[in-house]
Design a protein around this motif. Structure first.
Motif, PDB file in Angstrom:
ATOM      1  N   UNK B  67      16.481  50.468  31.845  1.00  0.00           N
ATOM      2  CA  UNK B  67      17.901  50.461  32.200  1.00  0.00           C
ATOM      3  C   UNK B  67      18.639  49.245  31.635  1.00  0.00           C
ATOM      4  N   UNK B  68      19.962  49.344  31.692  1.00  0.00           N
ATOM      5  CA  UNK B  68      20.797  48.158  31.463  1.00  0.00           C
ATOM      6  C   UNK B  68      21.608  47.929  32.732  1.00  0.00           C
ATOM      7  N   UNK B  69      21.559  46.690  33.208  1.00  0.00           N
ATOM      8  CA  UNK B  69      22.349  46.285  34.368  1.00  0.00           C
ATOM      9  C   UNK B  69      23.427  45.339  33.850  1.00  0.00           C
ATOM     10  N   UNK B  70      24.664  45.621  34.197  1.00  0.00           N
ATOM     11  CA  UNK B  70      25.777  44.770  33.754  1.00  0.00           C
ATOM     12  C   UNK B  70      26.551  44.263  34.970  1.00  0.00           C
ATOM     13  N   UNK B  71      26.829  42.952  34.944  1.00  0.00           N
ATOM     14  CA  UNK B  71      27.614  42.352  36.021  1.00  0.00           C
ATOM     15  C   UNK B  71      28.817  41.652  35.387  1.00  0.00           C
ATOM     16  N   UNK B  72      30.000  42.073  35.774  1.00  0.00           N
ATOM     17  CA  UNK B  72      31.223  41.446  35.270  1.00  0.00           C
ATOM     18  C   UNK B  72      31.893  40.753  36.445  1.00  0.00           C
ATOM     19  N   UNK B  73      31.964  39.441  36.356  1.00  0.00           N
ATOM     20  CA  UNK B  73      32.505  38.664  37.468  1.00  0.00           C
ATOM     21  C   UNK B  73      33.736  37.920  36.984  1.00  0.00           C
ATOM     22  N   UNK B  74      34.812  37.974  37.743  1.00  0.00           N
ATOM     23  CA  UNK B  74      35.992  37.236  37.286  1.00  0.00           C
ATOM     24  C   UNK B  74      36.610  36.371  38.363  1.00  0.00           C
ATOM     25  N   UNK B  75      37.371  35.381  37.892  1.00  0.00           N
ATOM     26  CA  UNK B  75      38.240  34.597  38.765  1.00  0.00           C
ATOM     27  C   UNK B  75      39.627  35.162  38.564  1.00  0.00           C
ATOM     28  N   UNK B  76      40.208  35.658  39.637  1.00  0.00           N
ATOM     29  CA  UNK B  76      41.515  36.287  39.466  1.00  0.00           C
ATOM     30  C   UNK B  76      42.112  36.700  40.788  1.00  0.00           C
ATOM     31  N   UNK B  77      43.064  37.601  40.733  1.00  0.00           N
ATOM     32  CA  UNK B  77      43.788  37.970  41.953  1.00  0.00           C
ATOM     33  C   UNK B  77      42.960  38.821  42.922  1.00  0.00           C
ATOM     34  N   UNK B  78      41.891  39.426  42.416  1.00  0.00           N
ATOM     35  CA  UNK B  78      41.111  40.316  43.277  1.00  0.00           C
ATOM     36  C   UNK B  78      41.799  41.660  43.465  1.00  0.00           C
ATOM     37  N   UNK B  79      41.109  42.551  44.145  1.00  0.00           N
ATOM     38  CA  UNK B  79      41.658  43.896  44.388  1.00  0.00           C
ATOM     39  C   UNK B  79      41.821  44.085  45.897  1.00  0.00           C
ATOM     40  N   UNK B  80      43.058  44.392  46.315  1.00  0.00           N
ATOM     41  CA  UNK B  80      43.350  44.516  47.748  1.00  0.00           C
ATOM     42  C   UNK B  80      42.711  45.776  48.325  1.00  0.00           C
ATOM     43  N   UNK B  81      42.895  46.884  47.629  1.00  0.00           N
ATOM     44  CA  UNK B  81      42.428  48.171  48.140  1.00  0.00           C
ATOM     45  C   UNK B  81      41.560  48.834  47.068  1.00  0.00           C
ATOM     46  N   UNK B  82      40.254  48.696  47.196  1.00  0.00           N
ATOM     47  CA  UNK B  82      39.341  49.179  46.158  1.00  0.00           C
ATOM     48  C   UNK B  82      39.410  50.710  46.006  1.00  0.00           C
TER      49      UNK B  82
END
Lengths: 110, 136
Positions: B67-82
């Motif tokens: 498999x390939x596992x990908x993690x994308x992590x950011x610094x930002x406003x975020x998501x209020x309602x996923x």
């Protein structure tokens, strides 16, 4: 039909990516929404669009389209041509709008 | 094999770098072309989300024979309602981003369609973590 055949028959301009003009065209996709193209275009299709910025090359390359056709005499930016040359994915230009050029390519592929 | 890439918020000219590199790697290890396309479509959309919405982010990809596992992590406003963000057609992208042909609310839907496993978590005002897996 090869990219160069379409180019000649529809009198298109070649902006860049000349090394890819022998590629076979398997179909076409017309859209200016990059996510739509990412989600729905298929390998080998010619992509018809009015977007001219660098990200069209990322999409074209990841999806392995056969060529990009820019409509209404639009021109790719310089950095876009550079990537097109590196990737060997031709960027072509036409004076026609998307509806007209899509119709012509569709008819040629039938 | 672990790979790491930086993604710069607002810099659209670099969007697609990580997906291009991952594509090359997967090709080299002879992964099926259809699976590669699914991986890179999802990853590209993830990169674009960071560029369009966040300040900066990182992409970490872990590839093994299954498999390939990908993690994308950011610094930002975020998501209020996923749940709302996952809905096709919903977008908070700016006018400028939309003019470029992004921000049609198709990104997360594309990611969901192209990943075999997906996890999205977010803290408003801090950032977002998108994890996905594709099985070979």
């Amino acid at each position: 039909m090869k990219v160069c055949d379409m180019m000649q028959q529809l009198d298109m301009k070649l902006f860049s990516g000349a090394s890819g003009i022998e590629k076979e065209i398997t179909g076409g996709y017309s859209s200016d929404l990059l996510s739509d193209v990412m989600g729905n275009a298929e390998e080998g299709q010619v992509w018809i669009t009015l977007q001219t910025h660098k990200n069209i090359m990322a999409v074209a390359s990841l999806k392995e389209v056969s060529a990009i056709v820019l409509v209404k005499n639009l021109q790719p930016e310089d950095d876009v041509r550079e990537i097109s040359n590196e990737e060997g994915i031709p960027i072509l230009g036409t004076a026609m709008d998307a509806f007209t050029v899509a119709g012509k390519i569709y008819a040629m592929l039938k | 094999m672990l790979f790491k890439y930086e993604v710069e918020g607002g810099n659209f000219s670099k969007a697609g770098f990580a997906s291009g590199e991952i594509k090359k790697i997967l090709k080299q290890i002879n992964i099926d072309a259809k699976i590669i396309r699914r991986v890179v479509v999802a990853l590209y959309e993830g990169e674009v989300n960071v560029v369009a919405h966040a300040v900066r982010g990182t992409v970490v990809a872990d590839i093994d024979d299954k498999q390939i596992y990908i993690r994308i992590e950011d610094e930002g406003p975020g998501i209020k309602d996923i749940a709302l963000a996952m809905k096709e057609g919903y977008s908070t992208a700016s006018e400028k981003v939309r003019e470029m042909g992004f921000g049609a609310g198709m990104g997360l839907a594309n990611i969901k369609k192209n990943a075999d496993w997906l996890n999205l978590s977010s803290k408003v005002g801090e950032g977002t973590v998108l994890e996905m897996k594709t099985f070979f």
